[in-house]
Design an enzyme around this catalytic site. Structure first.
Site, PDB file in Angstrom:
ATOM      1  N   ASP A 122       0.036   4.974   1.177  1.00 37.38           N
ATOM      2  CA  ASP A 122      -0.608   5.971   2.213  1.00 37.38           C
ATOM      3  C   ASP A 122      -0.376   5.268   3.359  1.00 37.38           C
ATOM      4  OD1 ASP A 122      -1.674   8.862   0.945  1.00 37.38           O
ATOM      5  OD2 ASP A 122      -1.505   7.095  -0.191  1.00 37.38           O
ATOM      6  N   ASP A 157       0.805  -1.180   0.107  1.00 42.32           N
ATOM      7  CA  ASP A 157      -0.115  -0.050   0.046  1.00 42.32           C
ATOM      8  C   ASP A 157       0.933   1.199   0.164  1.00 42.32           C
ATOM      9  OD1 ASP A 157      -2.481   1.515   0.389  1.00 42.32           O
ATOM     10  OD2 ASP A 157      -1.977   1.614   2.477  1.00 42.32           O
ATOM     11  N   ASP A 172      -1.854  -0.825   6.040  1.00 42.69           N
ATOM     12  CA  ASP A 172      -2.123  -0.304   7.168  1.00 42.69           C
ATOM     13  C   ASP A 172      -3.721  -0.517   7.596  1.00 42.69           C
ATOM     14  OD1 ASP A 172      -2.107   1.935   5.538  1.00 42.69           O
ATOM     15  OD2 ASP A 172      -2.315   3.009   7.253  1.00 42.69           O
TER      16      ASP A 172
END
Length: 223
Positions: free
Chosen positions: A18, A16, A174
């Protein structure tokens, strides 16, 4: 309590963006506050906006505007994206250890890709500020396909572009949607617990195969 037993090394690691590779929260928060200032509303603190940063403009704006966001969604998103794109990398930084991690993956001949829900226009604008990320050839953004995470198709598409079976790929993210997408794609999932988790999140229930609290801990999972 999460046990950290060694696994077979991946042939590819998909990340991922961000909250996993880049700490983009300061610039996303600044864009949100620019919209709020234009509306003569109180600004939002970093403590408030940072846990929402992985969820993009919609979650940030909804937090700030509440029910009003539904009626003004397009207008507010347009204002937010304009503000964000004008200062997209003013405060954004690689998370500590990411540069070294990427170097080590290259040394170990492990392929790397990015799979993000960030719109491609913003992804393409942001990555050149970080040469190591700009060098990654396979990048799947939120609008590359007709679907985005938590749908597994963006991850499967990235694996296809790498010519590596999904089962031999790991996905690191996250957010809950990252873990869900990775599971549905039959990849080994790793939760970047150093990212943008909120107090309301319950990562222990997401079922990630591994949890890391610093990017370099990823390397320890198969060494």
């Amino acid at each position: 309590m999460f046990t950290q037993t060694s696994l077979t090394p991946p042939r590819a690691v998909l990340f991922d963006l961000d909250g996993t590779l880049l700490d983009t929260a300061p610039d996303l928060g600044a864009a949100l506050n620019a919209v709020l200032r234009a509306e003569q509303r109180p600004e939002v603190t970093a403590k408030e906006y940072t846990p929402l940063a992985s969820h993009g403009s919609v979650r940030l704006l909804k937090h700030a505007f509440g029910e009003e966001f539904d009626a003004r969604q397009e207008e507010l998103r347009r204002a937010f994206l304009t503000a964000y794109s004008t200062a997209i990398a003013k405060h954004t930084r690689l998370f500590d250890g990411v540069s070294h991690l990427l170097n080590k993956l290259v040394e170990q001949q492990i392929a790397v890709a990015i799979v993000t829900n960030k719109p491609s226009a913003l992804t393409n604008q942001l990555l050149p500020y970080f040469p190591q990320l700009a060098a990654i050839e396979v990048v799947v953004s939120g609008d590359t396909l007709a679907v985005a995470k938590p749908h597994p198709e963006p991850l499967l598409f990235a694996a296809e572009q790498l010519a590596i079976p999904a089962q031999q790929c790991w996905y690191v993210g996250d957010a809950q949607r990252d873990i869900e997408a990775g599971q549905r794609a039959q990849m080994t999932t790793v939760l970047a617990a150093y990212g943008y988790l909120s107090e309301d999140d319950q990562p222990a229930q997401w079922g990630a195969d591994k949890h890391i609290h610093h990017p370099l801990e990823l390397l320890q999972l198969w060494s």
